[in-house]
Design an enzyme around this catalytic site. Structure first.
Site, mmCIF file in Angstrom:
data_model
loop_
_atom_site.group_PDB
_atom_site.id
_atom_site.type_symbol
_atom_site.label_atom_id
_atom_site.label_comp_id
_atom_site.label_asym_id
_atom_site.label_seq_id
_atom_site.Cartn_x
_atom_site.Cartn_y
_atom_site.Cartn_z
ATOM 1 N N GLY A 268 -0.686 3.897 -3.039
ATOM 2 C CA GLY A 268 -1.218 3.277 -4.253
ATOM 3 C C GLY A 268 -2.695 2.926 -4.131
ATOM 4 N N GLY B 82 2.621 3.531 0.480
ATOM 5 C CA GLY B 82 1.265 3.324 0.990
ATOM 6 C C GLY B 82 0.177 4.136 0.299
ATOM 7 N N CYS C 5 -3.243 -0.279 -2.276
ATOM 8 C CA CYS C 5 -2.392 -0.480 -1.090
ATOM 9 C C CYS C 5 -3.231 -0.455 0.176
ATOM 10 C CB CYS C 5 -1.377 0.654 -0.939
ATOM 11 S SG CYS C 5 -0.275 0.829 -2.322
#
Ligand code: XMP
Length: 342
Positions: free
Chosen positions: A176, A174, A179
């Site tokens: 990124g 989570g 993301c």
């Protein structure tokens, strides 16, 4: 319930130490990836369809790193990419596969064409599907193929995925740049904390820090926290070698498309329908050749080795000292002359 406080890259700094490194050019960044394969630059490009196709894999290989060819196409299309790399002499050839559908058939075809690294690419890797996929792949290929898997966020998951047969594990859920998993599901762990936690493992699997790395400073912090390699998406996107065309706006500024693989747009394009999105898509400024980006990152990492009083990444990992910084420290850390301060 006791709630643990977890740290992100920006929460910490490395303490500068006495250095005897003559020149940053001498910093030793070599890192072993698998038998017979040391990488001169421990950077891996992400298997996203706006990051790694054949051009990126070739460029990563010639810069001393590695690119994982994305899986968002037919088996035939991905196999043709592997064949192209095998002509060109890329070694090792690394490819992504999934954990359901045609993944096994795909893996067989890609390995028969010369792939030596299979990256089982799923968002929540601490999952029965990954366990089953790794077991089938290990049975089929034994030690002939390096199995990369992920993603995981915790030590417990890291140990399990290692025990299921992974040789290297993508750590980070989570974090990124594209993301939205944490917003959509409420789940995740700051990537820096996940690396620190997974570095406590007594397993041999390599740690690949993945998601949220914004600059070479974050890369040095990731290595310092225990990562063997870093995986990059947005830092390498927008370059000549990233798949996709350059578009120019009315002011003449150039852009390339970049998207999370769980964004609605990506899901619809690669499989024809979308579940609840866990990613976003955007245009990012065009950056030119990826070799220039990698040269800058390499320089920053080498400087980081020197600031830590190390000769290379191996002793940097052993000798680092982290401190926490406050938000005032973070403001001081960024170049602030342009910020309009008093
Ligand atoms: P950076 O920050 O380097 O991160 O751009 C790249 C990593 O982000 C992950 N990834 C996603 N995660 N939804 C997610 O929650 C997505 O749509 C998505 N697409 C990519 C992946 O681990 C990649 O390497």
């Amino acid at each position: 319930m006791k709630i643990r406080e977890c740290l992100s890259f920006d929460d910490v700094l490395l303490v500068p130490k006495f250095s005897m490194l003559g020149s940053r050019k001498d910093a030793d960044l070599w890192t072993n990836f698998m038998d017979g394969c040391d990488l001169e630059l421990p950077i891996i490009s992400s298997p996203m369809d706006t990051v790694t196709g054949t051009d990126m894999a070739l460029a990563m290989n010639s810069s001393g790193g590695m690119g994982i060819v994305h899986r968002y196409n037919t088996i035939e299309e991905q196999a043709a990419m592997v064949t192209e790399l095998s002509e060109a002499g890329v070694d090792p050839i690394a490819v992504a596969i999934g954990a359901t559908g045609d993944f096994f058939e795909r893996a067989r075809e890609l390995v028969s064409r010369g792939a030596k690294v299979l990256c089982v690419d799923i968002a929540h890797g601490h999952h029965l599907l990954l366990r089953n996929a790794l077991s089938a792949l290990k049975n089929e290929f034994g030690a002939d193929v390096h199995l990369m898997a992920g993603n995981v966020a915790t030590l417990n998951a890291f140990n399990d995925v290692s025990d299921w047969g992974a040789d290297s594990i993508r750590v980070g859920v989570g974090g990124g740049s594209c993301c939205s998993t944490r917003i959509t599901t409420g789940h995740g762990v700051p990537t820096f904390q996940s690396i620190l936690d997974c570095s406590e493992s007594d397993r041999d699997a390599l740690i690949i820090a993945d998601g949220g790395i914004k600059n070479s400073g974050d890369i040095v912090k990731a290595y310092g926290a225990g990562a063997d390699f870093v995986m990059l998406g947005s830092l390498l996107a927008g370059t000549d070698e990233a798949p996709g065309d350059i578009t120019t706006n009315v002011s003449g500024e150039k852009y390339k498309y970049f998207r999370g693989m769980a964004s609605r747009k990506a899901q619809v394009e690669w499989r024809g329908w979308s579940s609840t999105p866990e990613g976003v898509s955007t245009m990012i400024p065009y950056k030119g050749p990826v070799g220039d980006i990698l040269a800058d990152l390499r320089g920053g990492i080498a400087s980081g080795v020197s600031y830590s009083g190390a000769f290379g990444l191996k002793d940097l990992r052993r000798n680092v000292e982290f401190i926490r910084q406050t938000s005032a420290g973070m403001s001081e850390s960024r170049a602030h002359i342009l910020g309009g301060g008093q």
